[in-house]
Design an enzyme around this catalytic site. Structure first.
Site, PDB file in Angstrom:
ATOM      1  N   GLN A  40      23.029  -6.117 -23.615  1.00  0.00           N
ATOM      2  CA  GLN A  40      24.346  -5.724 -23.121  1.00  0.00           C
ATOM      3  C   GLN A  40      25.472  -6.277 -23.980  1.00  0.00           C
ATOM      4  O   GLN A  40      26.617  -6.366 -23.536  1.00  0.00           O
ATOM      5  CB  GLN A  40      24.526  -6.192 -21.676  1.00  0.00           C
ATOM      6  CG  GLN A  40      23.600  -5.474 -20.718  1.00  0.00           C
ATOM      7  CD  GLN A  40      23.907  -5.849 -19.283  1.00  0.00           C
ATOM      8  OE1 GLN A  40      24.949  -5.498 -18.742  1.00  0.00           O
ATOM      9  NE2 GLN A  40      23.001  -6.570 -18.654  1.00  0.00           N
ATOM     10  N   ARG A  91      24.681   0.336 -14.451  1.00  0.00           N
ATOM     11  CA  ARG A  91      25.640   0.044 -13.383  1.00  0.00           C
ATOM     12  C   ARG A  91      25.246   0.769 -12.110  1.00  0.00           C
ATOM     13  O   ARG A  91      25.725   0.469 -11.023  1.00  0.00           O
ATOM     14  CB  ARG A  91      27.080   0.484 -13.749  1.00  0.00           C
ATOM     15  CG  ARG A  91      27.740  -0.171 -14.951  1.00  0.00           C
ATOM     16  CD  ARG A  91      27.688  -1.643 -14.929  1.00  0.00           C
ATOM     17  NE  ARG A  91      26.543  -2.115 -15.700  1.00  0.00           N
ATOM     18  CZ  ARG A  91      25.992  -3.324 -15.549  1.00  0.00           C
ATOM     19  NH1 ARG A  91      26.452  -4.160 -14.669  1.00  0.00           N
ATOM     20  NH2 ARG A  91      24.957  -3.683 -16.269  1.00  0.00           N
ATOM     21  N   LYS A 115      20.962 -12.316 -12.623  1.00  0.00           N
ATOM     22  CA  LYS A 115      21.404 -13.444 -13.450  1.00  0.00           C
ATOM     23  C   LYS A 115      22.644 -14.088 -12.849  1.00  0.00           C
ATOM     24  O   LYS A 115      22.711 -15.293 -12.663  1.00  0.00           O
ATOM     25  CB  LYS A 115      21.749 -12.968 -14.879  1.00  0.00           C
ATOM     26  CG  LYS A 115      20.601 -12.380 -15.638  1.00  0.00           C
ATOM     27  CD  LYS A 115      21.008 -12.007 -17.059  1.00  0.00           C
ATOM     28  CE  LYS A 115      22.068 -10.918 -17.109  1.00  0.00           C
ATOM     29  NZ  LYS A 115      21.609  -9.609 -16.626  1.00  0.00           N
ATOM     30  N   THR A 116      23.623 -13.238 -12.560  1.00  0.00           N
ATOM     31  CA  THR A 116      24.866 -13.776 -12.033  1.00  0.00           C
ATOM     32  C   THR A 116      24.610 -14.424 -10.666  1.00  0.00           C
ATOM     33  O   THR A 116      25.161 -15.467 -10.342  1.00  0.00           O
ATOM     34  CB  THR A 116      25.929 -12.662 -11.930  1.00  0.00           C
ATOM     35  OG1 THR A 116      26.094 -12.097 -13.230  1.00  0.00           O
ATOM     36  CG2 THR A 116      27.257 -13.205 -11.450  1.00  0.00           C
ATOM     37  N   ASP A 165      28.705 -17.068 -18.133  1.00  0.00           N
ATOM     38  CA  ASP A 165      28.070 -15.775 -17.826  1.00  0.00           C
ATOM     39  C   ASP A 165      28.359 -14.816 -18.983  1.00  0.00           C
ATOM     40  O   ASP A 165      29.311 -15.012 -19.735  1.00  0.00           O
ATOM     41  CB  ASP A 165      28.638 -15.211 -16.515  1.00  0.00           C
ATOM     42  CG  ASP A 165      27.725 -14.128 -15.916  1.00  0.00           C
ATOM     43  OD1 ASP A 165      26.672 -13.828 -16.507  1.00  0.00           O
ATOM     44  OD2 ASP A 165      28.069 -13.584 -14.841  1.00  0.00           O
ATOM     45  N   GLU A 166      27.557 -13.770 -19.129  1.00  0.00           N
ATOM     46  CA  GLU A 166      27.730 -12.777 -20.203  1.00  0.00           C
ATOM     47  C   GLU A 166      27.815 -13.460 -21.569  1.00  0.00           C
ATOM     48  O   GLU A 166      28.658 -13.134 -22.403  1.00  0.00           O
ATOM     49  CB  GLU A 166      28.999 -11.930 -19.968  1.00  0.00           C
ATOM     50  CG  GLU A 166      29.114 -11.303 -18.582  1.00  0.00           C
ATOM     51  CD  GLU A 166      28.317 -10.015 -18.436  1.00  0.00           C
ATOM     52  OE1 GLU A 166      27.617  -9.620 -19.397  1.00  0.00           O
ATOM     53  OE2 GLU A 166      28.381  -9.416 -17.347  1.00  0.00           O
TER      54      GLU A 166
HETATM   55  P1  ATP Z   1      24.265  -7.650 -15.000  1.00  0.00           P
HETATM   56  O1  ATP Z   1      23.331  -7.778 -16.164  1.00  0.00           O
HETATM   57  O2  ATP Z   1      24.663  -6.241 -14.791  1.00  0.00           O
HETATM   58  O3  ATP Z   1      25.382  -8.622 -15.058  1.00  0.00           O
HETATM   59  P2  ATP Z   1      22.907  -9.443 -13.207  1.00  0.00           P
HETATM   60  O4  ATP Z   1      21.613  -9.786 -13.843  1.00  0.00           O
HETATM   61  O5  ATP Z   1      23.987 -10.437 -13.315  1.00  0.00           O
HETATM   62  O6  ATP Z   1      23.386  -8.014 -13.696  1.00  0.00           O
HETATM   63  P3  ATP Z   1      23.385  -9.555 -10.380  1.00  0.00           P
HETATM   64  O7  ATP Z   1      24.702  -8.883 -10.397  1.00  0.00           O
HETATM   65  O8  ATP Z   1      23.326 -11.007 -10.187  1.00  0.00           O
HETATM   66  O9  ATP Z   1      22.570  -9.133 -11.689  1.00  0.00           O
HETATM   67  O10 ATP Z   1      22.441  -8.882  -9.291  1.00  0.00           O
HETATM   68  C1  ATP Z   1      22.276  -7.469  -9.216  1.00  0.00           C
HETATM   69  C2  ATP Z   1      22.135  -7.049  -7.760  1.00  0.00           C
HETATM   70  O11 ATP Z   1      20.875  -7.498  -7.246  1.00  0.00           O
HETATM   71  C3  ATP Z   1      23.191  -7.641  -6.885  1.00  0.00           C
HETATM   72  O12 ATP Z   1      23.546  -6.682  -5.919  1.00  0.00           O
HETATM   73  C4  ATP Z   1      22.491  -8.840  -6.266  1.00  0.00           C
HETATM   74  O13 ATP Z   1      23.052  -9.170  -5.018  1.00  0.00           O
HETATM   75  C5  ATP Z   1      21.064  -8.349  -6.109  1.00  0.00           C
HETATM   76  N1  ATP Z   1      20.048  -9.442  -6.185  1.00  0.00           N
HETATM   77  C6  ATP Z   1      19.916 -10.350  -7.166  1.00  0.00           C
HETATM   78  N2  ATP Z   1      18.870 -11.176  -6.932  1.00  0.00           N
HETATM   79  C7  ATP Z   1      18.328 -10.779  -5.762  1.00  0.00           C
HETATM   80  C8  ATP Z   1      17.204 -11.224  -4.983  1.00  0.00           C
HETATM   81  N3  ATP Z   1      16.428 -12.251  -5.328  1.00  0.00           N
HETATM   82  N4  ATP Z   1      16.951 -10.550  -3.834  1.00  0.00           N
HETATM   83  C9  ATP Z   1      17.708  -9.508  -3.446  1.00  0.00           C
HETATM   84  N5  ATP Z   1      18.755  -9.044  -4.144  1.00  0.00           N
HETATM   85  C10 ATP Z   1      19.072  -9.660  -5.282  1.00  0.00           C
HETATM   86 MG    MG Z   2      25.897 -10.334 -14.155  1.00  0.00          MG
END
Ligand code: ATP
Ligand code: MG
Length: 751
Positions: free
Chosen positions: A248, A597, A31-32, A217-218
């Site tokens: 979350q 995490r 997402k981020t 975000d969040e």
């Molecule tokens: P959270 O809910 O914990 O905030 P998130 O959904 O924001 O998580 P991110 O932090 O954006 O997730 O991504 C999680 C991990 O996966 C990071 O290390 C990111 O670099 C990797 N990632 C995200 N999208 C891809 C993708 N399409 N291909 C490869 N790696 C990815």
């Molecule tokens: Mg995130």
């Protein structure tokens, strides 16, 4: 810009142009990443950087986001406003707060300052703190402000009894005190911005035209004030992109409203919704554990995390005898991870309560493992640091009474409480601040105290003059010397005093560091920076340390190896949370945040007995543990696991969390004694006392040592009656004398 490292769904979100957008998905699904790429893409498409606003939850997250966007588009990032709600609001207020009757040099009051104000008001109002505690009062104020209520609004929705009246008056006085001191508390930062927007439409219009694209975000953790802020800004152009995960949401206790994300479609019926399902962070096994846990919550969007990555190692689990054993187990596994070449920066130990860190710290220190604690008694909460900061604050904002009173006699300069009282009365009479009173001393002040006060005023004047002509670091060094702050800890062999001196020096180091890293470092900007470093935010990048922090601060972060300590009933879920249904679900989400995490290695532990806040307690395992399928857990610790599940029987048919009877936690307040030291009690024995009564066959005699489930250790001082009528009188160390029916009281003999 390279968009190849995004999946199709992420791409959809990135390419979405105008209008509301919701990205909702489970942890680690990118997402981020989608959000940062979207920001970069907008700029690529010609949107000007200053037309973009991105709001995050912690300063660390903001820094990270800025650096990720920076790698995509370079220095244009500098013109994007990326920050927390608080820091963005400060920026807005610094420009225009004069319009709503404050000065631009306003101070930000943190929790500690807030407590000081309240403490004084409690004294003034002669509040009996048994009826109303400081903590309760600040919670009421915080809660009201999060819901955009002032004292009168708050009062209107109460029963309007005497107690509410008192609270109302305190609340009103509190706000008046802050206003007089030209100070805002954290909640005010957002509320005053809203006030500014609503009372001064041109200001709002300016920001509406400026921020053509707003990102949050969040989003699941926004409260009503934050929600309103976002809504106001985006009502016209409607280019709002929110990102979050309902699973979350962990700040309900601070007024976050999960409905903000669940009902986004209601607010914006035309919103585009992007759901991400593939997880890129964790192994399948870790995801299985997270999925199994979170599906026990009601009222969530159903989603299940999966990965194309490998299955991964099983979860390691330990049921330790006490918290030292637990910490030793963790230290041992950190050592093993290290020998498997996992860098320390990729290891985190998470826990529910700050107080849990102390023992972990001691054990890690002994094991020679470098660590850093985030949150807790954080550096800037230490007394000597607060003193130094108070001087700095006074120099910037002389009307800051709280800061002034803090330092007027620190280090001791013979300005006693009586003198302070005279000055305060004088200030109140003349309706001015303390600082005003210092410049216009009352006649009633004797000649000796007058001299002392005058020389204090001289000191402050000298400092002010120097501050304006010296670089920040050098000035702070001079201040520590001239005020005598450092000298008070000199020439001593007392360890505590020495460490205070070290802390002050460390503080000076931090100021120099700040100066080095910041262009245009001013005292104002430094103080702002410090005030905004909240307890969520102590995470600095330090590759050579493992990280210790609360589950709450871990949101959004990721580590190769994660330990979650203290999986006990009463700790996670916390005993307070267990009394409310929705809080129990929030605790489950907190555990979910912890698990997700982890990228590769996950470690869970609990203790049978724990001393926390100087109290021993005997806890059942967290009920959440039983929700994780056994086959996901390594049988390396098979024996302890069997023991564990033998003690806690997961219900055959799963009872809905909300229907489950509250389980009493086995706290023995005031006991502080290791049961191993009570004659006849072996470790682990105490935890087997059932909720049920002592067996009737127990016969007590005077002098017996006993243990009562709630009252702890006691001594039998009398008995009467027989059989079912038998009664026993016991004197407890912490609770005094009590009489019980032997047939129904949970007591055991321990000798
Ligand atoms: P959270 O809910 O914990 O905030 P998130 O959904 O924001 O998580 P991110 O932090 O954006 O997730 O991504 C999680 C991990 O996966 C990071 O290390 C990111 O670099 C990797 N990632 C995200 N999208 C891809 C993708 N399409 N291909 C490869 N790696 C990815
Ligand atoms: Mg995130």
């Amino acid at each position: 810009m390279n968009l190849h490292n995004l999946n199709d769904r992420q791409l959809e979100a990135v390419l979405h142009k105008e209008g509301p957008l919701l990205i909702i998905a489970g942890a680690g699904s990118g997402k981020t990443r989608a959000m940062t790429h979207r920001i970069a893409h907008l700029i690529d498409e010609g949107v000007r950087p200053w037309n973009i606003l991105a709001l995050t939850f912690t300063n660390k997250a903001a820094r990270e986001m800025a650096s990720r966007v920076g790698t995509l588009i370079g220095e244009k990032t500098e013109d994007i406003w990326i920050g927390t709600f608080h820091s963005v609001c400060v920026r807005i207020l610094r420009r225009d707060i004069e319009k709503i009757g404050y000065q631009r040099s306003f101070t930000i009051y943190d929790t500690d300052d807030q407590q000081r104000v309240l403490k004084e008001l409690f004294k003034r109002f002669e509040i009996d703190d048994k009826e109303l505690s400081l903590k309760e009062m600040s919670a009421i104020i915080g809660d009201a402000k999060n819901k955009l209520m002032n004292a009168d609004d708050w009062f209107a929705q109460t029963r309007r009894d005497r107690r509410s009246q008192t609270i109302h008056d305190l609340f009103t006085a509190y706000d008046a005190r802050l206003k007089a001191a030209n100070a805002l508390d954290f909640d005010d930062l957002i509320n005053k911005t809203l006030e500014l927007f609503l009372d001064h439409p041109p200001v709002l219009d300016y920001y509406r035209q400026r921020f053509l694209h707003v990102h949050v975000d969040e989003y699941q953790d926004t409260n009503m004030a934050q929600y309103t802020f976002v809504k106001l800004l985006t009502e016209k152009n409607r280019n709002l992109c929110v990102v979050g995960d309902d699973d979350q949401s962990i700040y309900g206790w601070r007024g976050a409203d999960i409905r903000n994300i669940l009902e986004f479609k209601k607010d914006f019926p035309d919103a585009k919704v992007v759901k991400l399902e593939q997880n890129y962070r964790s192994t399948q096994l870790i995801l299985d554990a997270a999925n199994a846990l979170i599906k026990n919550n009601e009222g969530r969007m159903d989603k299940s995390l999966w990965t194309e990555g490998k299955k991964g190692d099983k979860i390691r689990f330990a049921a330790a005898g006490d918290e030292r054993e637990e910490a030793a187990w963790i230290a041992e596994h950190v050592r093993r991870l290290r020998s498997r070449k996992v860098p320390l920066s990729e290891i985190a130990v998470l826990y529910r309560m700050n107080a849990q860190s102390r023992v972990l710290e001691e054990m890690l220190m002994r094991a020679g493992i470098p660590y850093r604690v985030y949150g807790g008694t954080r550096f800037y909460d230490r007394r000597e640091i607060k003193d130094a900061l108070a001087y700095l604050r006074c120099l910037i904002n002389p009307d800051d009474d709280i800061a002034l009173k803090r330092i007027i006699n620190v280090p001791k300069r013979a300005i006693g409480d009586a003198t302070v009282q005279v000055l305060e009365d004088h200030a109140n009479e003349r309706n001015m601040t303390m600082y005003g009173a210092l410049r216009d001393l009352p006649d009633s002040l004797g000649s000796r105290p007058r001299k002392c006060v005058e020389s204090f005023v001289d000191l402050m004047d000298t400092l002010k003059a120097k501050q304006q002509e010296m670089p920040l670091g050098d000035f702070v060094k001079l201040l520590l010397d001239e005020t005598g702050l450092l000298a008070q800890y000199e020439n001593t062999t007392d360890d505590e005093l020495i460490s205070k001196r070290d802390n002050l020096l460390e503080f000076l180091g931090a100021v120099y560091e700040y100066e080095k890293l910041t262009e245009d470092a001013t005292l104002e900007s430094y103080l702002e920076n410090v005030a905004l470093v909240t307890d969520l935010d102590m995470q600095e990048d330090a590759p050579q340390f493992i990280t210790l922090m609360t589950l709450h601060s871990a949101k959004g972060l990721e580590y190769r190896a994660v330990f979650i300590a203290g999986l006990e009933d009463g700790l996670l879920p916390s005993s307070r949370a267990k009394q409310e249904d929705n809080r129990l679900e929030e605790e489950r989400r907190l555990f979910y945040v912890g698990i997700t995490r982890a990228k590769e290695f996950l470690y869970l532990s609990r203790t049978r007995q724990r001393a926390i806040f100087n109290q021993a307690s005997f806890n059942q395992p967290s009920p959440f543990l039983a929700e994780i399928p056994r086959e996901l857990i390594s049988d390396e610790y098979g024996k302890t696991m069997r023991e564990h599940f033998g003690e806690y029987k997961p219900p055959k048919e799963r009872v809905r969390a909300s229907q489950r009877p509250p389980k009493m936690s086995f706290g023995i307040p005031g006991m502080g004694q290791d049961p191993g030291q009570i004659p006849g009690v072996q470790k682990g024995f105490v935890s087997s006392i059932a909720d049920s009564a002592a067996p009737v066959s127990q016969i007590f005699t005077e002098g017996d040592q006993v243990l009562h489930k709630k009252f702890g250790v006691g001594k039998v001082v009398g008995t009467s009656g027989k059989g079912a009528e038998a009664r026993v009188t016991i004197i407890f160390t912490a609770y005094g004398e009590k009489e019980f029916s032997v047939a129904i009281a949970p007591i055991v003999k321990v000798n």
